[in-house]
Design a protein around this motif. Sequence first.
Motif, mmCIF file in Angstrom:
data_model
loop_
_atom_site.group_PDB
_atom_site.id
_atom_site.type_symbol
_atom_site.label_atom_id
_atom_site.label_comp_id
_atom_site.label_asym_id
_atom_site.label_seq_id
_atom_site.Cartn_x
_atom_site.Cartn_y
_atom_site.Cartn_z
ATOM 1 N N LYS A 182 14.475 -19.080 8.759
ATOM 2 C CA LYS A 182 13.804 -17.871 9.254
ATOM 3 C C LYS A 182 13.277 -18.074 10.677
ATOM 4 C CE LYS A 182 11.074 -14.440 6.688
ATOM 5 N NZ LYS A 182 12.110 -13.801 5.903
ATOM 6 N N LEU A 202 15.308 -17.866 4.168
ATOM 7 C CA LEU A 202 15.829 -16.558 4.527
ATOM 8 C C LEU A 202 15.795 -15.623 3.317
ATOM 9 C CD1 LEU A 202 18.739 -18.088 6.543
ATOM 10 C CD2 LEU A 202 16.941 -16.655 7.538
ATOM 11 N N ASP A 215 16.355 -10.159 5.960
ATOM 12 C CA ASP A 215 16.820 -10.752 7.226
ATOM 13 C C ASP A 215 18.286 -10.424 7.510
ATOM 14 O OD1 ASP A 215 14.377 -12.128 7.709
ATOM 15 O OD2 ASP A 215 14.958 -13.656 6.248
ATOM 16 N N LYS A 268 16.696 -17.222 13.499
ATOM 17 C CA LYS A 268 17.717 -16.250 13.104
ATOM 18 C C LYS A 268 18.668 -15.974 14.270
ATOM 19 C CE LYS A 268 14.379 -13.690 11.175
ATOM 20 N NZ LYS A 268 13.709 -12.526 10.557
#
Lengths: 454, 51
Positions: free
Chosen positions: A257, A292, A296, A260
């Motif tokens: 995360k 994630l 996302d 990205k």
Amino acid sequence: MIHTYKFQDINVVLDVGSGAVHVCSDAAAALLRACEGQPQADARPPEDAFSAAEFASAREEIDALTRAGLLDAPETGEDVLLPEDRGAVIKALCLHVAHDCNMRCAYCFADAGGYAGARALLPLETGKRAIDFLLGRSGARRNLEIDFFGGEPLMNFEVVKALVQYGREREKDYGKNIRFTLTTNGLLLDDEKAAFINEHMDNVILSLDGRPEVNDRCRRTVTGEGTYAHVAEKLLRFAKAREAAGKLYYVRGTYTKYNKDFAGDVRHLADLGFRNISVEPAVSDKPEPWALAEGDLPELFAEYDRLADFMREREQAGQPISFFHFNVDLEQGPCAYKRVAGCGAGTEYVAVTPEGDIYPCHQFAGEPAYRIGNVLTAGGFENKWFDAFNKAHVFSKEACRGCWAKYYCSGGCHANALRMEGDLLRPHRLSCAIERKRLECAIGLVCARALTCP
Amino acid sequence: MQHIKTISKGTLKQTDGKGCGECQTSCQSACKTSCTIANQECEQTRIKRPR
């Protein structure tokens, strides 16, 4: 079943049943999209977008390809693709030579190398019994695989060397060919180890996440120090030596995360000089800050598009790179059986720990319910999970049966299915969505190249 | 053809019911987590390919 999508400015059409790939005009794409999920004859094109003459000529071509078996081809049945009696041979071993690690990566699935158990190095004798176990259960398969894995396998490198020698001796007795591979973080890599690895390993996976700040946020030493400065140059030198020797390697990163924008990390690795690159998404069944999530996905999809653009830029500049998940061979790829049977975990692929315990794959190591034997015990292998894993193929998974990508992923990772969805037969939705996007890019890149160089 | 250009005719129909099992296990290649099969090489092709 067909799958029609836009890649860059190209309309791509995948015929799932035959594996044929086409590119088409906007009018044909509109017709084909209208066909998805229903018999072609019933399809109604969107009104007013194209002239009747355009639709009519597109329809003619679609009908011709359908008659030729290249569009809407019927899918071959499970009875043909998955013959029942293939035998329970084992051909691949993930050998955990070290349940210990000299890094403490935030996202490590293996509890920083310990696999939720005691930190331990594989004793040589246990490793030899694991090789005997593989050779003895490999049936008629000639090509066998042993991946030296961890933890960090270079922490137990003398055992790695001795096991390669042992494997080379024993393979002759059985008439086999063992392909050795190794996965390392590079901290302990030196010239002597590099020379041995280059001589004996068929493939090497080098762990590095990309840009220094990205790598060092998650990949740290035991004392909490960033590792980029310790390993990047060494790994690159090693990779160049592999290339010079014509041997395979991949530098492999994990994206989270926190990054990205991972295409920037692929670009960084490419700019450093690595040519074979893989980055993988970090997922978890726990609410980890780095993990994630489905929310996302739009950002990740856009990032894979940016990565595909970057791949094309490099190709057009005469400096192509290989991105693991964008590699697809539409002409000479794997056979249909391979495409539907699954990854082999728990059937033809197993992991062995430093204690000699056998698990369906490395992801299950340390989970008592999945311990299926021990290589040190005579008759100590009873694969109670064989049927469950053997039957976990694309035809038995409801989500796979209707999915256009099933012949390209073979049903996804068993461990992810169990951990994330609680069921071996329910593939992890987030991983599936990412895999479909990667495949769209991979097939799209093949089309883009073909259109550039007909 | 005016509307559609075939890039690949696919190989799925040519390999129905075969499978020698000699190729690399996908998880031993580079991933160890994600299962991608389509980028794996057929062992029979590997043998024939000049090195």
